[in-house]
Design a protein around this motif. Structure first.
Motif, PDB file in Angstrom:
ATOM      1  N   GLY A  86       0.814  -1.215   0.000  1.00 37.92           N
ATOM      2  CA  GLY A  86       0.000   0.000   0.000  1.00 37.92           C
ATOM      3  C   GLY A  86       0.841   1.256   0.000  1.00 37.92           C
ATOM      4  N   ALA A  87       1.877   1.267   0.816  1.00 36.67           N
ATOM      5  CA  ALA A  87       2.758   2.434   0.874  1.00 36.67           C
ATOM      6  C   ALA A  87       3.478   2.635  -0.460  1.00 36.67           C
ATOM      7  CB  ALA A  87       3.774   2.269   1.996  1.00 36.67           C
ATOM      8  N   GLN A  88       3.900   1.536  -1.068  1.00 38.78           N
ATOM      9  CA  GLN A  88       4.569   1.627  -2.361  1.00 38.78           C
ATOM     10  C   GLN A  88       3.630   2.205  -3.412  1.00 38.78           C
ATOM     11  OE1 GLN A  88       5.145  -2.072  -4.335  1.00 38.78           O
ATOM     12  NE2 GLN A  88       6.614  -1.255  -5.792  1.00 38.78           N
ATOM     13  N   ARG A  89       2.395   1.716  -3.456  1.00 38.09           N
ATOM     14  CA  ARG A  89       1.412   2.184  -4.433  1.00 38.09           C
ATOM     15  C   ARG A  89       1.153   3.676  -4.264  1.00 38.09           C
ATOM     16  NH1 ARG A  89      -2.784  -1.192  -3.325  1.00 38.09           N
ATOM     17  NH2 ARG A  89      -3.637   0.238  -1.816  1.00 38.09           N
ATOM     18  N   TRP A  90       0.927   4.130  -3.035  1.00 32.50           N
ATOM     19  CA  TRP A  90       0.609   5.534  -2.803  1.00 32.50           C
ATOM     20  C   TRP A  90       1.833   6.423  -2.968  1.00 32.50           C
ATOM     21  CZ3 TRP A  90      -3.981   7.025  -3.630  1.00 32.50           C
ATOM     22  CH2 TRP A  90      -5.044   6.140  -3.428  1.00 32.50           C
ATOM     23  N   MET A  91       3.015   5.921  -2.683  1.00 26.40           N
ATOM     24  CA  MET A  91       4.238   6.691  -2.928  1.00 26.40           C
ATOM     25  C   MET A  91       4.436   6.887  -4.428  1.00 26.40           C
ATOM     26  SD  MET A  91       6.721   8.359  -1.689  1.00 26.40           S
ATOM     27  CE  MET A  91       7.033   7.884  -0.027  1.00 26.40           C
ATOM     28  N   SER A  92       4.170   5.857  -5.194  1.00 25.29           N
ATOM     29  CA  SER A  92       4.264   5.951  -6.649  1.00 25.29           C
ATOM     30  C   SER A  92       3.279   6.988  -7.198  1.00 25.29           C
ATOM     31  CB  SER A  92       3.989   4.585  -7.270  1.00 25.29           C
ATOM     32  OG  SER A  92       3.924   4.666  -8.661  1.00 25.29           O
ATOM     33  N   ILE A  93       2.068   6.968  -6.671  1.00 26.93           N
ATOM     34  CA  ILE A  93       1.058   7.943  -7.097  1.00 26.93           C
ATOM     35  C   ILE A  93       1.491   9.351  -6.700  1.00 26.93           C
ATOM     36  CG2 ILE A  93      -1.302   8.741  -6.640  1.00 26.93           C
ATOM     37  CD1 ILE A  93      -2.049   5.707  -6.503  1.00 26.93           C
ATOM     38  N   ALA A 149      -8.127   9.454 -12.561  1.00 20.98           N
ATOM     39  CA  ALA A 149      -7.807   8.031 -12.727  1.00 20.98           C
ATOM     40  C   ALA A 149      -7.468   7.379 -11.400  1.00 20.98           C
ATOM     41  CB  ALA A 149      -6.638   7.871 -13.702  1.00 20.98           C
ATOM     42  N   VAL A 150      -6.712   8.075 -10.573  1.00 18.96           N
ATOM     43  CA  VAL A 150      -6.350   7.538  -9.255  1.00 18.96           C
ATOM     44  C   VAL A 150      -7.606   7.381  -8.403  1.00 18.96           C
ATOM     45  CG1 VAL A 150      -5.151   8.073  -7.096  1.00 18.96           C
ATOM     46  CG2 VAL A 150      -3.978   8.351  -9.274  1.00 18.96           C
ATOM     47  N   ALA A 151      -8.488   8.375  -8.467  1.00 14.73           N
ATOM     48  CA  ALA A 151      -9.731   8.289  -7.691  1.00 14.73           C
ATOM     49  C   ALA A 151     -10.601   7.129  -8.174  1.00 14.73           C
ATOM     50  CB  ALA A 151     -10.497   9.605  -7.785  1.00 14.73           C
ATOM     51  N   LYS A 152     -10.691   6.946  -9.484  1.00 14.48           N
ATOM     52  CA  LYS A 152     -11.522   5.862 -10.029  1.00 14.48           C
ATOM     53  C   LYS A 152     -10.981   4.483  -9.699  1.00 14.48           C
ATOM     54  CE  LYS A 152     -13.199   5.783 -14.076  1.00 14.48           C
ATOM     55  NZ  LYS A 152     -13.363   5.861 -15.532  1.00 14.48           N
ATOM     56  N   THR A 153      -9.660   4.338  -9.767  1.00  6.87           N
ATOM     57  CA  THR A 153      -9.068   3.016  -9.549  1.00  6.87           C
ATOM     58  C   THR A 153      -8.651   2.804  -8.104  1.00  6.87           C
ATOM     59  OG1 THR A 153      -6.847   3.805 -10.100  1.00  6.87           O
ATOM     60  CG2 THR A 153      -8.173   2.935 -11.913  1.00  6.87           C
ATOM     61  N   ARG A 154      -8.857   3.836  -7.275  1.00  9.13           N
ATOM     62  CA  ARG A 154      -8.441   3.813  -5.869  1.00  9.13           C
ATOM     63  C   ARG A 154      -6.952   3.472  -5.739  1.00  9.13           C
ATOM     64  NH1 ARG A 154     -13.598   1.818  -5.942  1.00  9.13           N
ATOM     65  NH2 ARG A 154     -15.087   2.888  -4.619  1.00  9.13           N
ATOM     66  N   GLY A 155      -6.183   3.919  -6.735  1.00  8.61           N
ATOM     67  CA  GLY A 155      -4.741   3.752  -6.683  1.00  8.61           C
ATOM     68  C   GLY A 155      -4.238   2.372  -7.023  1.00  8.61           C
ATOM     69  N   ARG A 156      -5.105   1.476  -7.513  1.00  9.54           N
ATOM     70  CA  ARG A 156      -4.647   0.123  -7.844  1.00  9.54           C
ATOM     71  C   ARG A 156      -3.692   0.166  -9.024  1.00  9.54           C
ATOM     72  NH1 ARG A 156     -10.015  -0.589  -7.421  1.00  9.54           N
ATOM     73  NH2 ARG A 156     -10.204  -1.003  -9.632  1.00  9.54           N
ATOM     74  N   VAL A 157      -2.533  -0.403  -8.873  1.00  9.17           N
ATOM     75  CA  VAL A 157      -1.539  -0.450  -9.934  1.00  9.17           C
ATOM     76  C   VAL A 157      -2.041  -1.359 -11.043  1.00  9.17           C
ATOM     77  CG1 VAL A 157       0.824  -1.075 -10.503  1.00  9.17           C
ATOM     78  CG2 VAL A 157       0.308  -0.028  -8.290  1.00  9.17           C
ATOM     79  N   GLY A 158      -1.921  -0.888 -12.269  1.00 13.81           N
ATOM     80  CA  GLY A 158      -2.317  -1.702 -13.419  1.00 13.81           C
ATOM     81  C   GLY A 158      -3.783  -1.588 -13.755  1.00 13.81           C
ATOM     82  N   ALA A 159      -4.583  -0.925 -12.945  1.00 13.61           N
ATOM     83  CA  ALA A 159      -5.993  -0.753 -13.260  1.00 13.61           C
ATOM     84  C   ALA A 159      -6.134   0.344 -14.295  1.00 13.61           C
ATOM     85  CB  ALA A 159      -6.783  -0.383 -11.997  1.00 13.61           C
ATOM     86  N   THR A 160      -6.943   0.108 -15.295  1.00 14.26           N
ATOM     87  CA  THR A 160      -7.142   1.081 -16.340  1.00 14.26           C
ATOM     88  C   THR A 160      -8.312   1.962 -15.992  1.00 14.26           C
ATOM     89  OG1 THR A 160      -6.264  -0.436 -17.962  1.00 14.26           O
ATOM     90  CG2 THR A 160      -7.564   1.382 -18.806  1.00 14.26           C
ATOM     91  N   ALA A 161      -8.066   3.245 -15.895  1.00 15.06           N
ATOM     92  CA  ALA A 161      -9.095   4.174 -15.481  1.00 15.06           C
ATOM     93  C   ALA A 161     -10.074   4.499 -16.587  1.00 15.06           C
ATOM     94  CB  ALA A 161      -8.455   5.464 -14.977  1.00 15.06           C
ATOM     95  N   ALA A 162      -9.598   4.547 -17.826  1.00 15.63           N
ATOM     96  CA  ALA A 162     -10.450   4.981 -18.932  1.00 15.63           C
ATOM     97  C   ALA A 162     -11.213   3.829 -19.550  1.00 15.63           C
ATOM     98  CB  ALA A 162      -9.624   5.700 -19.983  1.00 15.63           C
ATOM     99  N   GLY A 163     -11.086   2.657 -19.018  1.00 18.72           N
ATOM    100  CA  GLY A 163     -11.789   1.505 -19.575  1.00 18.72           C
ATOM    101  C   GLY A 163     -10.981   0.861 -20.685  1.00 18.72           C
ATOM    102  N   THR A 164     -11.481  -0.201 -21.207  1.00 17.38           N
ATOM    103  CA  THR A 164     -10.779  -0.899 -22.281  1.00 17.38           C
ATOM    104  C   THR A 164     -11.352  -0.491 -23.606  1.00 17.38           C
ATOM    105  OG1 THR A 164     -12.310  -2.749 -22.044  1.00 17.38           O
ATOM    106  CG2 THR A 164     -10.224  -2.876 -20.829  1.00 17.38           C
ATOM    107  N   ASP A 165     -10.495  -0.469 -24.620  1.00 14.12           N
ATOM    108  CA  ASP A 165     -10.930  -0.119 -25.978  1.00 14.12           C
ATOM    109  C   ASP A 165     -11.058  -1.357 -26.810  1.00 14.12           C
ATOM    110  OD1 ASP A 165     -11.026   2.611 -25.501  1.00 14.12           O
ATOM    111  OD2 ASP A 165      -8.879   2.834 -25.897  1.00 14.12           O
TER     112      ASP A 165
END
Length: 165
Positions: A86-93, A149-165
């Motif tokens: 969690g700390a790593q994810r939020w530090m990256s953000i 994007a961070v708010a939508k994905t709640r900071g999950r690494v690798g989650a795509t915020a804009a959806g898939t095309d």
């Protein structure tokens, strides 16, 4: 409404970056053919390519930020994720947001300095502040979309915020 606006902005940024890259490629191709084949290059081609490069880079950065799909290196992820995922994810953000803020701020400062000085480009006689200001505006859009994007994905690494095309 916000999701639709984000999706439209993300798609528009991708189209803008792609169109600028294509225009830069076509202009360079035609300029080289004209220069070596007909001994006439396109007037102001280098300055136009400079502006297109700025649009390509900063619209691309905003597009990647909007989708929360920055390039990552997972060299030590297996070690760090055991203890502080969690700390790593939020530090990256936080670093991503900080870098976007820094880029936006510095581009604005540079544009304002050029605006005050009144400098113009050598060939096309355009105001020089246009280039860093366009970079700053695209960075600001990228920052806003990164935060969404961070708010939508709640900071999950690798989650795509804009959806898939």
């Amino acid at each position: 409404m916000l999701q639709r606006l984000e999706a439209v902005a993300s798609r528009a940024l991708g189209i803008i970056a792609g169109a600028a890259l294509f225009a830069m490629m076509a202009l360079t191709f035609i300029d080289v053919i004209g220069r070596y084949g007909f001994h006439h290059s396109i007037f102001g081609a280098a300055e136009i390519v400079e502006q297109l490069m700025i649009v390509t880079v900063f619209a691309g950065l905003a597009f990647v930020s909007a989708r929360n799909e920055h390039i990552t290196v997972s060299l030590l992820d297996h070690v760090i994720s055991r203890y502080a995922a969690g700390a790593q994810r939020w530090m990256s953000i936080a670093i991503s947001v900080g870098c976007m803020l820094l880029i936006t701020w510095q581009m604005c400062e540079h544009a304002l300095d050029l605006l005050r000085s009144g400098k113009r480009t050598a060939v096309l006689d355009l105001p020089q502040w246009l280039q860093p200001m366009s970079a700053a505006l695209l960075s600001l859009v990228g920052l806003a979309l990164l935060l969404v994007a961070v708010a939508k994905t709640r900071g999950r690494v690798g989650a795509t915020a804009a959806g898939t095309d």
